[in-house]
Write a protein that holds these residues in place. Structure first.
Motif, PDB file in Angstrom:
ATOM      1  N   LEU A 139      20.859  -2.937  26.654  1.00 19.83           N
ATOM      2  CA  LEU A 139      20.822  -4.240  26.003  1.00 19.83           C
ATOM      3  C   LEU A 139      21.905  -4.360  24.934  1.00 19.83           C
ATOM      4  O   LEU A 139      22.492  -5.439  24.754  1.00 19.83           O
TER       5      LEU A 139
ATOM      6  N   ILE B  89      23.820  -8.498  22.660  1.00 16.86           N
ATOM      7  CA  ILE B  89      22.714  -9.276  22.100  1.00 16.86           C
ATOM      8  C   ILE B  89      22.483  -8.801  20.666  1.00 16.86           C
ATOM      9  O   ILE B  89      22.285  -7.603  20.448  1.00 16.86           O
TER      10      ILE B  89
ATOM     11  N   GLU C 284      14.135 -11.045  18.644  1.00 14.23           N
ATOM     12  CA  GLU C 284      14.315 -11.398  20.049  1.00 14.23           C
ATOM     13  C   GLU C 284      14.903 -10.230  20.827  1.00 14.23           C
ATOM     14  O   GLU C 284      14.548 -10.019  21.998  1.00 14.23           O
ATOM     15  N   PHE C 285      15.751  -9.444  20.217  1.00 14.95           N
ATOM     16  CA  PHE C 285      16.319  -8.260  20.864  1.00 14.95           C
ATOM     17  C   PHE C 285      15.182  -7.341  21.302  1.00 14.95           C
ATOM     18  O   PHE C 285      15.132  -6.880  22.452  1.00 14.95           O
TER      19      PHE C 285
ATOM     20  N   GLY D 186      15.993 -16.115  26.510  1.00 16.59           N
ATOM     21  CA  GLY D 186      15.595 -14.733  26.265  1.00 16.59           C
ATOM     22  C   GLY D 186      14.954 -14.104  27.490  1.00 16.59           C
ATOM     23  O   GLY D 186      15.193 -12.930  27.802  1.00 16.59           O
TER      24      GLY D 186
ATOM     25  N   THR E 101      17.609 -13.236  29.869  1.00 13.26           N
ATOM     26  CA  THR E 101      18.297 -12.008  29.460  1.00 13.26           C
ATOM     27  C   THR E 101      17.483 -10.785  29.840  1.00 13.26           C
ATOM     28  O   THR E 101      18.031  -9.761  30.275  1.00 13.26           O
TER      29      THR E 101
END
Length: 325
Positions: free
Chosen positions: A155, A160, A165-166, A216, A219
């Motif tokens: 990731l 990002i 949110e990560f 999100g 992703t």
């Protein structure tokens, strides 16, 4: 759908044996408390070839289980409360079971090492992860590189920014592995346990309270595809040991008897692993405590432990203890 008998043993304040053939159920209820006064004096008896469990050491309920292990051909589940001797009963049952190729599965290394000390020498003991690791390594024909922070690394490579949110994106992709969701355009051949739909991704995010926008979630899906691709290059994390081997064609040895402890915590993906490890005429003996489930709400656990009567997927011989779909 295959049709063959299943015996299900419920140990709390009593026991239920039921046989399932062509979806008919006949039940007999015996009122025995699992806690016999003899249990305080339980010890291990005989050598590994002993075929009789002494009635002076075990309750009638346990003796019924040993008899089924020795003479039966059906898969069965023993469900009992904590401290009731489930593991001891499982260990003693395998000593009288006639099968020679036997697999005992444990949920962590400590339990696996303890089982190795207590079961006969012909019983192969693995954790779920070590079983999957060996199967996926065999599939690729090479050693695996295990990295516990693999998802974080992948990731991070996607630029990002770190933050709430990560973390949620990373955890959603990991949760997708847990439930057996595989993106449609993932590389390789696979057998997903959950369809790759926007609704399923959103439901999964809501189930685990991940606060993610649609971007999100997109992703997280891309992260999972990247993880799958890297796993096919032998770069795996602990989740991949189970996810990749179960859903992407892991090469498992086949066993005539599989023993599972803490069966209440089996996931659909782990059930797929067991299915791949069971021979066509094999059977499963499992012990569980639905009150100690760690994977989800009680309704999910009931789905995990009781759906085999409906599905019959794990063994061509009959409806054993699987909870797929």
């Amino acid at each position: 759908m295959y049709s063959a008998p299943l015996s299900y043993v419920l140990l709390t304040t009593g026991v239920v044996f039921w046989s399932v053939s062509s979806c008919s159920v006949i039940s007999f209820y015996f009122f025995y408390f699992f806690f016999s006064s003899r249990r305080r004096h339980t010890r291990y008896i005989g050598d590994w070839s002993s075929d009789v469990c002494s009635s002076d050491l075990y309750s009638p309920l346990q003796e019924a289980i040993f008899s089924e292990a020795k003479h039966g051909t059906r898969s069965f589940l023993v469900d009992a409360k904590a401290g009731s001797g489930k593991t001891t009963t499982l260990v003693e049952a395998v000593k009288v079971a006639p099968e020679e190729k036997v697999l005992a599965l444990a949920f962590n290394k400590r339990i696996k090492l303890e089982l190795e000390k207590r079961v006969p020498p012909h019983v192969a003991c693995f954790t779920m992860n070590s079983l999957g690791h060996r199967a996926w390594s065999r599939t690729l024909g090479r050693r695996l590189q295990l990295k516990s922070d693999k998802m974080f690394q992948l990731l991070s490579e996607m630029d990002i920014p770190e933050g709430d949110e990560f973390v949620d994106v990373m955890n959603l992709a990991k949760s997708a592995k847990f439930v057996g969701l595989v993106p449609k355009n993932a590389p390789g051949l696979f057998n997903a346990k959950m369809d790759d739909t926007d609704e399923n991704w959103q439901n999964l995010a809501e189930q685990y309270d991940y606060t993610l926008s649609l971007g999100g979630i997109k992703t997280a899906r891309a992260l999972l595809i990247s993880s799958i691709s890297r796993a096919q290059d032998a770069f795996v994390d602990f989740d991949d040991q189970i996810y990749m081997s179960a859903l992407f064609g892991g090469q498992f040895d086949r066993y005539d008897l599989i023993l599972v402890n803490e069966a209440q915590d089996l996931t659909p993906v782990q059930h797929a692993m067991i299915s791949k490890s069971l021979s066509k005429t094999g059977r499963l003996i499992a012990v569980s405590d639905h009150n100690q489930a760690i994977n989800g709400e009680p309704a999910d656990v009931a789905r995990t432990t009781k759906s085999p009567v409906k599905e019959c997927e794990i063994s061509p011989q009959g409806c054993p203890l699987s909870a797929l779909n």
